[in-house]
Design an enzyme around this catalytic site. Structure first.
Site, mmCIF file in Angstrom:
data_model
loop_
_atom_site.group_PDB
_atom_site.id
_atom_site.type_symbol
_atom_site.label_atom_id
_atom_site.label_comp_id
_atom_site.label_asym_id
_atom_site.label_seq_id
_atom_site.Cartn_x
_atom_site.Cartn_y
_atom_site.Cartn_z
ATOM 1 N N LYS A 117 -59.827 -16.232 -24.172
ATOM 2 C CA LYS A 117 -60.232 -15.736 -22.861
ATOM 3 C C LYS A 117 -59.945 -14.233 -22.770
ATOM 4 C CE LYS A 117 -59.300 -17.089 -18.000
ATOM 5 N NZ LYS A 117 -58.497 -18.046 -17.194
ATOM 6 N N SER A 199 -61.601 -20.160 -13.759
ATOM 7 C CA SER A 199 -61.738 -18.864 -14.421
ATOM 8 C C SER A 199 -61.879 -18.965 -15.935
ATOM 9 C CB SER A 199 -60.556 -17.960 -14.066
ATOM 10 O OG SER A 199 -59.352 -18.417 -14.626
ATOM 11 N N SER A 223 -57.536 -23.637 -13.795
ATOM 12 C CA SER A 223 -58.533 -22.969 -14.626
ATOM 13 C C SER A 223 -58.653 -23.487 -16.053
ATOM 14 C CB SER A 223 -58.262 -21.462 -14.657
ATOM 15 O OG SER A 223 -58.562 -20.896 -13.408
#
Length: 597
Positions: A117, A199, A223
Site C-alpha cells: 500500500k 483505504s 481497511s
C-alpha cells in the site's frame, strides 16, 4: 403477508440490478482475459502455487514480474489500483533467480512479487505518497520494517498499490472511498460502480484482478477486512504491535496494523510468519514478546476436519438481527445456508443474544457506535487526537529537498494548509470542467488539528472507555453460560462481512476499539455481483486460533469467483483523471516528484 413481502423484496432487487446496469448471467463476456505467463496459467495462483512452479522450473521470478507488469498495463487504466511500479523489480527478480539456481531458496517467499500500500515507505526509486500530493517526493529516515523483512525473505517488491487518500484519514465527509488525488478512483472489478470499501482497496483490487498474487494493506478501522470482503480475499488484521508499523504513515499508534491480503489463508500465514516480530523502532511490538507461536502461524492452518467440535459464537444483536448488511435482499438466506453447512461439518454454533457490553459500543445498524453514546465517550475523540500526534511524529523523520517549499513541514496543520493552497484548481475533464472546493475534503484533518494532539483527560476518558468496553464485549462473547451454570470457552465469534445494498459493514469497529484481531473469509456472492464473507473476531494475540478457524472455513466453502467487470465502460466520472494542475510523468516520478503543469 409474508409471501407478499418476499415478492416485493425480490422485485425490488431486480429493479435495483436493472438500474445499476446489469443482470448477472453466465453468458456475460469477460473483457480482460488473463494471458498465459510463459505458457503457464497463473490466474488466481497463490503464493504457494507460484513457488511450486518456480521450484520445478516452469517459471522464473523474472517471468512473474514481467507477467504481472503486463497485467497491470492491461487493466490499470480501468482499475487505478496500482500507483507506481518499482523500476528495479525486474533486476531484483533476476538476481533472486540466479541465487535460486546457485544456492537454493531462502524460503517460501523467494522470488514472489508483492505490492505494498502507498502508505508503506520503501527506500528505493519509487515514491511513497499516501495517495496525495502533500507527501509526494519526500523521503523517510529508513524503510518500513515489514518491507525489509519481505525483501530479506526473497520477495520482489513489484510496486505500490493505490489507496484512499491518507488512508481515509483526510476526510470524513464529501469524499469518495478509494479515491486519491495522485491516482484517481480505484474501482472494483466485480462491478465498477460498487465500492472497494476501505483505504486498502488498491491492494485488494490488485490481488483479485491478478496484478499480483499478494499485497500488503493496513488497517486502523476496517481497511483490511472490509476490502477483503468486497474483493473475495483472505486477510487477518492482527493485534496492533504484532507487526511493526515503523515506516508506515500512521493514523493511530493504538489502532494501526499492517497485514497481508491474499487468495488463501496459507498465503496469509506465510507472510505473517515473515513480518511478525519485535522491532526496537516500534515500542508496541515488545508487548507481543512470548505471544508469537514458536512453531509459526503456518503450523496453525487447518482443514475442514478441524471444524468438528469447534465452538463458534454468533453475536446476534446487532450483527445478525438489525444490521443493514445482513438484511439486504437475499443475503440472510445465503448466510444462514452457510451456517447450516458449518453445523453439518460438526461446528457447535452458539447464539450470543445477551451481551451487556456490545449494545454500548456497537451501532445496531452498521458501522461505528450507537447514537446514544455519551459525547465524552465518542471514539472519534481518540482517532482524531491520535492522528494529530501520529503525523506530527512522522514528519520529524520525513524530509524534502531544501529547495522544496515543503522543506521543514512538521505539523498536520502545515500539511492541511499546503493542501488548501495546492489542491484548489479547475481542470478540463472530458466535455466539462471540474472544480474542487477547498472548503471540503479534509475535515478529518481539520478536527484533528483542533485537538492540538493533546493527550489530555478528554482523550484518555474516551479512549479508555472505548477500549475497556470493546474488550469486555469481545471477551464476554467468547464465553457461553448454560442454564445449569456451566460456562464454556468459544473458539471465535462469527459475523457477516459485506457492505452490500448500500449498508455499512460493522464487523471491524469493535475489534478496532479493542485493539483485538479479526480475520476475513469469503463465502459467496450477492445479487449486486459482489463477494460476501465472514468476519472472525478473536481475543488479544489469538491470531493462531483465528488462522485455524479461517483456514478450516476456507477448506469447507472453497469459494472463488472470477470478476465480471460489470459497467467497466459506463462507470465514468471526474475521478478518472490525475489531479488537475500536476503531471505525474514517469520521468517526474523517477525524480521523486510530480511536475507542476
Amino acid at each position: 403477508m409474508r409471501q407478499s413481502t418476499s415478492y416485493i423484496m425480490v422485485l425490488w432487487s431486480v429493479i435495483v440490478a436493472s438500474i445499476m446496469g446489469f443482470i448477472l448471467t453466465e453468458e456475460m463476456p469477460h473483457p480482460f482475459p488473463m494471458s498465459l505467463c510463459n505458457g503457464v496459467n497463473i490466474e488466481d495462483a497463490t503464493v504457494k502455487e507460484l513457488q511450486h512452479l518456480m521450484s520445478i522450473g516452469q517459471l522464473s521470478s523474472q517471468d512473474l514480474v514481467e507477467c504481472y507488469i503486463k497485467r497491470i498495463n492491461q487493466t490499470n487504466e480501468f482499475l487505478r489500483s496500482v500507483s507506481e511500479v518499482n523500476p528495479d523489480a525486474l533486476s531484483i527478480a533476476s538476481a533472486l533467480d540466479q541465487e535460486r539456481n546457485e544456492r537454493g531458496i531462502r524460503g517460501p517467499f523467494h522470488g514472489i512479487p508483492f505490492l505494498v500500500k502507498d502508505n508503506i515507505y520503501t527506500d528505493d526509486k519509487h515514491n511513497t505518497s499516501e495517495g496525495g500530493l502533500v507527501l509526494l517526493g519526500g523521503r523517510y529516515s529508513s524503510e518500513a520494517t515489514l518491507v525489509t523483512k519481505l525483501r530479506a525473505a526473497g520477495g520482489v517488491l513489484l510496486g505500490h498499490a493505490a489507496l484512499s487518500e491518507a488512508a481515509d484519514h483526510r476526510a470524513l465527509t464529501n469524499f469518495s472511498d478509494g479515491y486519491s488525488t495522485r491516482v484517481g478512483q480505484t474501482r472494483n472489478p466485480f462491478n465498477l460502480t460498487q465500492a472497494t470499501s476501505g483505504s486498502s482497496g488498491g491492494s485488494a483490487v490488485a490481488v483479485r484482478s491478478n496484478q499480483a498474487a499478494i499485497a500488503i494493506g493496513t488497517e486502523t478501522h476496517g481497511s483490511l477486512v472490509h476490502p477483503s470482503a468486497n474483493l473475495g480475499l483472505y486477510t487477518i488484521k492482527t493485534t496492533p504491535g504484532l507487526v511493526s508499523r515503523h515506516g508506515v504513515v500512521p493514523g493511530s499508534y493504538y489502532h494501526d496494523t499492517p497485514g497481508p491480503m491474499a487468495r488463501s489463508m496459507t498465503d496469509v500465514a506465510i507472510v505473517l510468519d515473515i513480518i511478525a516480530s519485535p522491532d526496537h523502532r516500534d515500542n508496541l511490538t515488545f508487548n507481543a514478546l512470548g505471544k508469537i507461536p514458536l512453531e509459526g502461524y503456518a503450523a496453525a492452518l487447518g482443514t475442514s476436519h478441524a471444524l468438528r467440535g469447534m465452538r463458534l459464537g454468533l453475536p446476534w444483536n446487532p450483527y445478525w438481527s438489525t444490521a443493514g448488511n445482513i438484511n439486504a435482499p437475499g443475503l440472510r438466506e445465503q448466510y444462514e445456508s452457510r451456517l447450516q453447512e458449518l453445523k453439518a461439518a460438526g461446528v457447535e454454533l452458539y447464539n450470543i443474544t445477551n451481551n451487556p457490553y456490545l449494545h454500548q459500543i456497537a451501532n445496531p445498524y452498521g458501522f461505528g457506535q450507537p447514537a446514544h453514546t455519551p459525547e465524552e465517550y465518542n471514539q472519534l475523540i481518540s482517532y482524531k487526537t491520535l492522528l494529530a500526534v501520529a503525523l506530527g511524529e512522522w514528519l520529524q523523520n520525513w524530509t524534502f529537498p531544501e529547495t522544496d517549499e515543503r522543506h521543514g513541514m512538521s505539523t498536520l496543520a502545515e500539511m492541511a494548509s499546503w493542501n488548501d493552497e495546492h489542491n484548489a484548481t479547475t481542470g478540463a475533464l472530458g466535455n466539462g470542467t471540474w472544480w474542487y472546493n477547498t472548503e471540503s475534503g479534509q475535515d478529518f484533518y481539520d478536527i484533528a488539528i483542533a485537538t492540538n494532539g493533546s493527550l489530555n483527560g478528554t482523550f484518555w476518558k474516551a479512549f479508555g472507555w472505548g477500549r475497556r468496553i470493546a474488550r469486555q464485549a469481545i471477551d464476554f462473547g467468547h464465553t457461553h453460560a448454560f442454564e445449569n451454570g456451566t460456562v464454556i470457552e468459544l473458539d471465535a465469534l462469527l459475523l457477516p462481512n459485506n457492505p452490500n445494498g448500500g449498508f455499512d459493514n460493522g464487523c471491524a469497529s469493535v475489534p478496532s476499539y479493542a485493539g483485538y484481531p479479526v480475520a476475513s473469509v469469503p463465502i459467496g456472492q450477492s445479487k449486486w455481483g459482489m463477494p460476501i464473507g465472514f468476519c472472525i473476531h478473536g481475543r488479544e494475540y489469538s491470531e493462531a486460533k483465528l488462522i485455524k478457524v479461517a483456514s478450516a472455513l476456507e477448506n469447507l466453502f472453497r469459494w472463488n469467483a472470477v470478476p465480471q467487470w460489470h459497467n467497466y465502460k459506463t462507470a465514468e466520472g471526474p475521478w478518472d483523471a490525475p489531479w488537475p494542475g500536476y503531471a505525474c510523468s514517469q520521468e517526474s516520478l523517477d525524480s521523486y516528484a510530480c511536475e507542476r503543469s
